[in-house]
Design a protein around this motif. Structure first.
Motif, PDB file in Angstrom:
ATOM      1  N   PHE A  16       0.832  -1.204   0.000  1.00 16.50           N
ATOM      2  CA  PHE A  16       0.000   0.000   0.000  1.00 16.50           C
ATOM      3  C   PHE A  16       0.868   1.257   0.000  1.00 16.50           C
ATOM      4  CE2 PHE A  16      -3.144  -2.931   2.111  1.00 16.50           C
ATOM      5  CZ  PHE A  16      -4.019  -2.962   1.038  1.00 16.50           C
ATOM      6  N   ALA A  17       1.989   1.207   0.720  1.00 18.62           N
ATOM      7  CA  ALA A  17       2.883   2.364   0.755  1.00 18.62           C
ATOM      8  C   ALA A  17       3.483   2.635  -0.627  1.00 18.62           C
ATOM      9  CB  ALA A  17       3.997   2.126   1.775  1.00 18.62           C
ATOM     10  N   GLN A  18       3.842   1.571  -1.346  1.00 14.97           N
ATOM     11  CA  GLN A  18       4.407   1.749  -2.684  1.00 14.97           C
ATOM     12  C   GLN A  18       3.366   2.261  -3.669  1.00 14.97           C
ATOM     13  OE1 GLN A  18       5.874  -2.286  -2.941  1.00 14.97           O
ATOM     14  NE2 GLN A  18       8.001  -1.615  -2.786  1.00 14.97           N
ATOM     15  N   LEU A  19       2.118   1.793  -3.522  1.00 12.19           N
ATOM     16  CA  LEU A  19       1.039   2.317  -4.359  1.00 12.19           C
ATOM     17  C   LEU A  19       0.862   3.811  -4.133  1.00 12.19           C
ATOM     18  CD1 LEU A  19      -1.741  -0.438  -4.165  1.00 12.19           C
ATOM     19  CD2 LEU A  19      -0.353   0.172  -6.138  1.00 12.19           C
ATOM     20  N   SER A  20       0.968   4.226  -2.870  1.00 10.51           N
ATOM     21  CA  SER A  20       0.822   5.645  -2.546  1.00 10.51           C
ATOM     22  C   SER A  20       1.938   6.465  -3.179  1.00 10.51           C
ATOM     23  CB  SER A  20       0.820   5.827  -1.024  1.00 10.51           C
ATOM     24  OG  SER A  20       0.749   7.186  -0.689  1.00 10.51           O
ATOM     25  N   GLN A  21       3.172   5.906  -3.174  1.00  7.93           N
ATOM     26  CA  GLN A  21       4.309   6.622  -3.747  1.00  7.93           C
ATOM     27  C   GLN A  21       4.184   6.780  -5.257  1.00  7.93           C
ATOM     28  OE1 GLN A  21       7.663   4.321  -2.471  1.00  7.93           O
ATOM     29  NE2 GLN A  21       7.529   4.978  -0.335  1.00  7.93           N
ATOM     30  N   LYS A  22       3.581   5.798  -5.913  1.00  9.37           N
ATOM     31  CA  LYS A  22       3.495   5.807  -7.367  1.00  9.37           C
ATOM     32  C   LYS A  22       2.235   6.498  -7.888  1.00  9.37           C
ATOM     33  CE  LYS A  22       6.244   1.591  -7.942  1.00  9.37           C
ATOM     34  NZ  LYS A  22       7.299   2.207  -8.760  1.00  9.37           N
ATOM     35  N   THR A  23       1.320   6.871  -7.000  1.00 16.81           N
ATOM     36  CA  THR A  23       0.108   7.597  -7.386  1.00 16.81           C
ATOM     37  C   THR A  23      -0.035   8.795  -6.463  1.00 16.81           C
ATOM     38  OG1 THR A  23      -1.341   6.354  -5.875  1.00 16.81           O
ATOM     39  CG2 THR A  23      -0.997   5.428  -8.088  1.00 16.81           C
ATOM     40  N   HIS A  24      -1.084   9.601  -6.667  1.00 18.67           N
ATOM     41  CA  HIS A  24      -1.286  10.750  -5.774  1.00 18.67           C
ATOM     42  C   HIS A  24      -2.343  10.462  -4.723  1.00 18.67           C
ATOM     43  CE1 HIS A  24      -4.211  11.188  -9.068  1.00 18.67           C
ATOM     44  NE2 HIS A  24      -4.987  11.785  -8.187  1.00 18.67           N
ATOM     45  N   ASP A 217      14.634 -39.102  10.524  1.00 16.70           N
ATOM     46  CA  ASP A 217      15.127 -38.283   9.416  1.00 16.70           C
ATOM     47  C   ASP A 217      15.757 -37.002   9.966  1.00 16.70           C
ATOM     48  OD1 ASP A 217      15.763 -37.678   6.859  1.00 16.70           O
ATOM     49  OD2 ASP A 217      13.743 -37.723   6.074  1.00 16.70           O
ATOM     50  N   ARG A 218      15.681 -35.869   9.207  1.00 17.44           N
ATOM     51  CA  ARG A 218      16.404 -34.673   9.631  1.00 17.44           C
ATOM     52  C   ARG A 218      15.571 -33.396   9.567  1.00 17.44           C
ATOM     53  NH1 ARG A 218      22.002 -33.900   6.923  1.00 17.44           N
ATOM     54  NH2 ARG A 218      22.177 -32.507   8.713  1.00 17.44           N
ATOM     55  N   ASP A 219      14.251 -33.521   9.413  1.00 13.25           N
ATOM     56  CA  ASP A 219      13.431 -32.308   9.370  1.00 13.25           C
ATOM     57  C   ASP A 219      12.071 -32.574   9.991  1.00 13.25           C
ATOM     58  OD1 ASP A 219      13.382 -33.581   6.370  1.00 13.25           O
ATOM     59  OD2 ASP A 219      11.391 -32.959   7.028  1.00 13.25           O
ATOM     60  N   VAL A 220      11.392 -31.481  10.379  1.00 13.79           N
ATOM     61  CA  VAL A 220      10.052 -31.572  10.962  1.00 13.79           C
ATOM     62  C   VAL A 220       9.414 -30.189  10.894  1.00 13.79           C
ATOM     63  CG1 VAL A 220      10.666 -30.974  13.357  1.00 13.79           C
ATOM     64  CG2 VAL A 220       8.744 -32.521  12.927  1.00 13.79           C
ATOM     65  N   TYR A 221       8.084 -30.135  10.881  1.00 10.92           N
ATOM     66  CA  TYR A 221       7.386 -28.852  10.939  1.00 10.92           C
ATOM     67  C   TYR A 221       6.348 -28.901  12.054  1.00 10.92           C
ATOM     68  CZ  TYR A 221       3.852 -31.320   8.110  1.00 10.92           C
ATOM     69  OH  TYR A 221       2.923 -32.217   7.643  1.00 10.92           O
ATOM     70  N   SER A 222       6.040 -27.744  12.603  1.00  6.64           N
ATOM     71  CA  SER A 222       5.117 -27.658  13.736  1.00  6.64           C
ATOM     72  C   SER A 222       3.674 -27.606  13.247  1.00  6.64           C
ATOM     73  CB  SER A 222       5.405 -26.398  14.555  1.00  6.64           C
ATOM     74  OG  SER A 222       4.956 -25.244  13.847  1.00  6.64           O
ATOM     75  N   PRO A 223       2.699 -27.790  14.139  1.00 10.61           N
ATOM     76  CA  PRO A 223       1.300 -27.507  13.791  1.00 10.61           C
ATOM     77  C   PRO A 223       1.100 -26.017  13.557  1.00 10.61           C
ATOM     78  CG  PRO A 223       1.449 -28.945  15.718  1.00 10.61           C
ATOM     79  CD  PRO A 223       2.825 -28.421  15.463  1.00 10.61           C
ATOM     80  N   LEU A 224      -0.086 -25.670  13.095  1.00  7.60           N
ATOM     81  CA  LEU A 224      -0.416 -24.276  12.781  1.00  7.60           C
ATOM     82  C   LEU A 224      -0.669 -23.445  14.028  1.00  7.60           C
ATOM     83  CD1 LEU A 224      -2.869 -24.988   9.851  1.00  7.60           C
ATOM     84  CD2 LEU A 224      -0.738 -23.715   9.624  1.00  7.60           C
ATOM     85  N   ILE A 225      -0.451 -22.134  13.866  1.00 11.79           N
ATOM     86  CA  ILE A 225      -0.786 -21.157  14.901  1.00 11.79           C
ATOM     87  C   ILE A 225      -1.395 -19.941  14.208  1.00 11.79           C
ATOM     88  CG2 ILE A 225       1.382 -19.882  14.902  1.00 11.79           C
ATOM     89  CD1 ILE A 225       1.274 -19.903  17.947  1.00 11.79           C
ATOM     90  N   ALA A 226      -2.335 -19.270  14.859  1.00 13.30           N
ATOM     91  CA  ALA A 226      -2.966 -18.089  14.260  1.00 13.30           C
ATOM     92  C   ALA A 226      -1.941 -16.977  14.052  1.00 13.30           C
ATOM     93  CB  ALA A 226      -4.111 -17.591  15.135  1.00 13.30           C
ATOM     94  N   ALA A 227      -2.063 -16.277  12.906  1.00 16.78           N
ATOM     95  CA  ALA A 227      -1.170 -15.153  12.611  1.00 16.78           C
ATOM     96  C   ALA A 227      -2.027 -13.929  12.304  1.00 16.78           C
ATOM     97  CB  ALA A 227      -0.260 -15.480  11.429  1.00 16.78           C
ATOM     98  N   PRO A 228      -2.580 -13.251  13.340  1.00 19.88           N
ATOM     99  CA  PRO A 228      -3.448 -12.093  13.113  1.00 19.88           C
ATOM    100  C   PRO A 228      -2.693 -10.957  12.440  1.00 19.88           C
ATOM    101  CG  PRO A 228      -2.862 -12.292  15.437  1.00 19.88           C
ATOM    102  CD  PRO A 228      -2.380 -13.535  14.769  1.00 19.88           C
ATOM    103  N   PRO A 253       2.045  -9.476   9.805  1.00 19.72           N
ATOM    104  CA  PRO A 253       1.435  -9.481   8.464  1.00 19.72           C
ATOM    105  C   PRO A 253       1.008  -8.118   7.952  1.00 19.72           C
ATOM    106  CG  PRO A 253       0.657 -11.353   9.745  1.00 19.72           C
ATOM    107  CD  PRO A 253       1.452 -10.511  10.680  1.00 19.72           C
ATOM    108  N   SER A 254       0.390  -7.296   8.800  1.00 18.40           N
ATOM    109  CA  SER A 254      -0.159  -6.015   8.321  1.00 18.40           C
ATOM    110  C   SER A 254       0.936  -5.043   7.882  1.00 18.40           C
ATOM    111  CB  SER A 254      -1.003  -5.362   9.414  1.00 18.40           C
ATOM    112  OG  SER A 254      -0.197  -5.056  10.554  1.00 18.40           O
ATOM    113  N   GLN A 255       2.153  -5.247   8.325  1.00 21.47           N
ATOM    114  CA  GLN A 255       3.253  -4.353   7.969  1.00 21.47           C
ATOM    115  C   GLN A 255       3.983  -4.790   6.705  1.00 21.47           C
ATOM    116  OE1 GLN A 255       5.906  -3.702  11.275  1.00 21.47           O
ATOM    117  NE2 GLN A 255       4.304  -2.876  12.595  1.00 21.47           N
TER     118      GLN A 255
END
Length: 257
Positions: A16-24, A217-228, A253-255
């Motif tokens: 959104f910041a880049q859109l603002s810079q490229k428009t008025h 093996d040599r890798d693993v991933y966690s369960p999900l968590i909310a990312a507001p 996320p919002s930033q």
């Protein structure tokens, strides 16, 4: 209208910041228009199409139709009784709205027919390749936000649009990743080149956490968590029998839309 603007914004890769810079137009204005909080001006729609190198005719036709519908559905001002000096009589107002709706429909149909015949003639003469379509709908997911807590990102199809937004490491080789899905509004942690017993923990600013351990093996991933949108998420990892943890930076996320 908003869904088309959102698709164009994503296709452009601009914030959104880049859109603002490229428009008025201000960053806050673009946020309201793209998220459907406010109807955009016609010039702003045309500006976005230009930035994305997308033909503006179809998008502006959509804007014209939406504007005609908005004008046809305008209600009388609050606090002014129909028939008073502050508003036209009910019959005249209804007739005006009906005429506006009919004119809007005539313009839309006429424009569509003109475009059809014009494109047909151009196609016969030069046979240009069809314009690429813009995908609006995101991936189908099995959960969103806090409804994803503790669930498997693969089974919820959160990996369909996922990106690695933060990374870290533990010498020598262990790699830490923070994975984020906009469609699921959720995140998870992943470690690679680890060893059995290594742990990965994903955290958010609401105090929630999800973890898993390398069992084989040599890798693993966690369960999900909310990312507001206005919260933060991060991932930490540790080697077996090692109390010290290494963590990624925080992601908000919002930033970073």
């Amino acid at each position: 209208m908003a869904s088309e603007l959102l698709a164009l914004k994503k296709a452009s890769g601009l914030s959104f910041a880049q859109l603002s810079q490229k428009t008025h137009y201000a960053k806050s204005s673009w946020e309201r228009w793209v998220n459907g909080k406010q109807f955009p001006p016609r010039d702003a729609v045309e500006s976005l199409a230009g930035l994305c190198a997308t033909p503006s005719a179809q998008l502006l036709d959509l804007w014209d139709r939406a504007q005609a519908e908005r004008e046809a559905g305008v209600a009388p001002d609050a606090g002014v009784a129909p028939g008073t000096d502050g508003s036209p009589p009910r019959g005249r107002r209804s007739r005006s709205l009906w005429i506006a709706a009919v004119l809007g429909l005539v313009l839309v149909v006429g424009g569509a027919l003109a475009a059809h015949f014009t494109l047909g003639l151009v196609g016969e003469a030069s046979s240009p390749p069809p314009s690429p379509s813009v995908k609006v709908a995101g991936p189908q997911t099995g959960c969103t936000g806090t409804g994803c807590e503790g669930k498997d990102p693969k089974k919820m199809n959160c990996g369909a649009d996922a990106v690695t937004v933060r990374t870290g490491s533990i010498p020598k080789d262990l790699v830490i990743e923070l994975r984020y899905s906009r469609a699921c509004q959720a995140a998870w942690g992943r470690i690679s080149f680890a060893e059995i017993g290594a742990t990965v923990v994903v955290n958010n600013s609401d105090g929630a956490a999800q973890a898993d351990v390398v069992h084989y093996d040599r890798d693993v991933y966690s369960p999900l968590i909310a990312a507001p949108d206005d919260g933060s998420v991060w991932v930490c990892a540790a080697l077996p029998k090692d109390k010290a943890r290494s963590c990624t930076g925080r992601f908000i996320p919002s930033q970073e839309d």
